[in-house]
Design an enzyme around this catalytic site. Structure first.
Site, PDB file in Angstrom:
ATOM      1  N   THR A   1      25.248  32.514   0.574  1.00 13.67           N
ATOM      2  CA  THR A   1      26.010  32.325  -0.667  1.00 13.67           C
ATOM      3  C   THR A   1      27.479  32.195  -0.279  1.00 13.67           C
ATOM      4  OG1 THR A   1      26.052  34.727  -0.960  1.00 13.67           O
ATOM      5  CG2 THR A   1      24.429  33.516  -2.248  1.00 13.67           C
TER       6      THR A   1
ATOM      7  N   GLY B   1      15.340  33.042  -7.710  1.00  9.49           N
ATOM      8  CA  GLY B   1      14.728  33.839  -8.780  1.00  9.49           C
ATOM      9  C   GLY B   1      14.087  35.143  -8.359  1.00  9.49           C
TER      10      GLY B   1
ATOM     11  N   ARG C   1      21.272  24.968  -8.993  1.00 13.90           N
ATOM     12  CA  ARG C   1      22.667  24.524  -9.117  1.00 13.90           C
ATOM     13  C   ARG C   1      22.838  23.043  -8.804  1.00 13.90           C
ATOM     14  NH1 ARG C   1      26.104  28.948  -8.704  1.00 13.90           N
ATOM     15  NH2 ARG C   1      27.593  28.176  -7.174  1.00 13.90           N
TER      16      ARG C   1
ATOM     17  N   HIS D   1      18.366  25.280  -4.629  1.00 14.84           N
ATOM     18  CA  HIS D   1      19.798  25.607  -4.518  1.00 14.84           C
ATOM     19  C   HIS D   1      20.216  26.548  -5.658  1.00 14.84           C
ATOM     20  CE1 HIS D   1      23.372  23.923  -2.209  1.00 14.84           C
ATOM     21  NE2 HIS D   1      23.925  24.810  -2.994  1.00 14.84           N
TER      22      HIS D   1
END
Length: 369
Positions: free
Chosen positions: A79, A288, A258, A255
């Protein structure tokens, strides 16, 4: 604030703590955010078929990823720009992952460099790579990751252009002035200019190579001996191409919802990819995962492990290194409990028969035709 009992609770704390631009950057998805919601909801449609009266007094969650032994099949996804969440940023995440005995993937767009992350101490780390138009930059990045002891490259393949993230456009997202993309410091690529829409979208348009294709996966193998994971695969066709082009593994990923909206949830795409891979390479999944039950479901569908992204960033924002450690511990504990209550004492015992998916329910309905 009472005791935190699950991973989701960190998101609410992060929302209170972070500036709106930073929170929205981490939390949002593309366009209507249908896939963002679906990444979570698809897990809730998979049910368990637990087996009973099995001795589960000893449970072994250890596994091996690309030859590296880790404590559990739960790893840290890349991230970007973690110092927007907490001053310790990627340092804290690296320490928490190492302490948990698992793998951390460092983003190309980190606010700490590969060298800085390596300096936090021992740990198994992968490096997420975007392919820049200037291949010399790519080569330099890969060399630095190798020298810093990183063990694999996670090549992101779903971002020839940045997805339309409307929250970032509204906020005119830009990296705060006191931060830089540390891996590019001194290359004129470390700063992000203010733009009329999203500063990151403009940065990507200027720097990331839209011509990226399978030939570049082959090229990467000529410049490094590190194993290459192809991150962003959602179909059987691309799985077969990944195998044919020498990938060491696949990460089923959208992704974090996104990029392209209305792609399936990753947990829904997973089985198609696993079947097409035919055991020729390991298949991982991200997107998720918020519960130990989610981890079990992914493994039952054939994943070799899962990567978690947003829970790491939100817990980092809420409580720094201790927050990330707590998220990894909660996921581990929930996963162990799920294994016990499903009658599994090792990862090898988790099978497709331990779950029921939507497609199983449909195929169980006798046809009236």
């Amino acid at each position: 604030m009472g005791e935190i009992t699950n991973v989701m609770e960190y998101q609410a704390i992060a929302k209170q703590k972070l500036p709106k631009m930073a929170y929205d950057y981490y939390a949002s998805g593309a366009e209507d955010e249908w896939t963002l919601q679906e990444n979570r909801e698809a897990f809730s449609r998979i049910l368990f078929r637990p087996r009973i009266l099995i001795d589960v007094s000893k449970i072994d969650m250890t596994t091996t990823v690309l030859g590296f032994k880790i404590s559990m099949p739960i790893m840290v996804a890349p991230t970007a720009m973690q110092k927007m969440a907490h001053p310790d940023g990627e340092y804290a995440t690296a320490r928490a992952a190492a302490a948990a005995g698992t793998i951390m993937t460092l983003s190309s767009w980190a606010t700490s460099s590969v060298e800085e992350v390596a300096s936090t101490g021992p740990g198994i780390r992968f490096f997420q790579l975007y392919v820049y138009k200037d291949r010399k930059v790519v080569e330099q990045l890969v060399r630095r990751a190798e020298r810093a002891g990183f063990k694999a490259i996670a090549l992101t393949v779903d971002t020839p252009r940045l997805g339309r993230r409307e929250a970032d456009i509204k906020n005119r997202f830009v990296l705060p002035p006191h931060l830089t993309l540390k891996n590019f410091e001194g290359l004129d690529l470390g700063k992000m200019d203010q733009a009329a829409d999203s500063g990151l979208a403009s940065y990507v348009a200027g720097q990331v190579d839209r011509t990226l294709s399978w030939k570049d996966v082959k090229w990467l193998q000529t410049i490094t001996t590190l194993p290459i994971l192809v991150k962003g695969v959602l179909t059987a066709e691309d799985t077969r191409l990944a195998v044919a082009n020498g990938a060491a593994g696949i990460i089923v990923s959208n992704h974090g919802a996104r990029q392209l909206d209305y792609v399936p949830a990753t947990i829904s795409a997973l089985e198609e990819v696993v079947k097409a891979a035919r055991g020729q390479l390991p298949v991982f999944v991200d997107g998720g995962v918020r519960r130990g039950t989610d981890v079990f479901k992914a493994l039952a569908l054939g994943a070799a492990g899962v990567f978690v992204g947003r829970p790491v960033v939100f817990s980092l924002a809420a409580a720094g290194e201790a927050g990330v450690s707590n998220v990894l511990r909660m996921l581990r504990d929930e996963f162990e409990l799920t294994m016990a209550l499903s009658g599994c004492t090792s990862l090898a015992e988790i099978t497709r028969k331990h779950i029921i998916t939507e497609s199983d329910k449909l195929s169980a309905i006798p046809s009236r035709l």
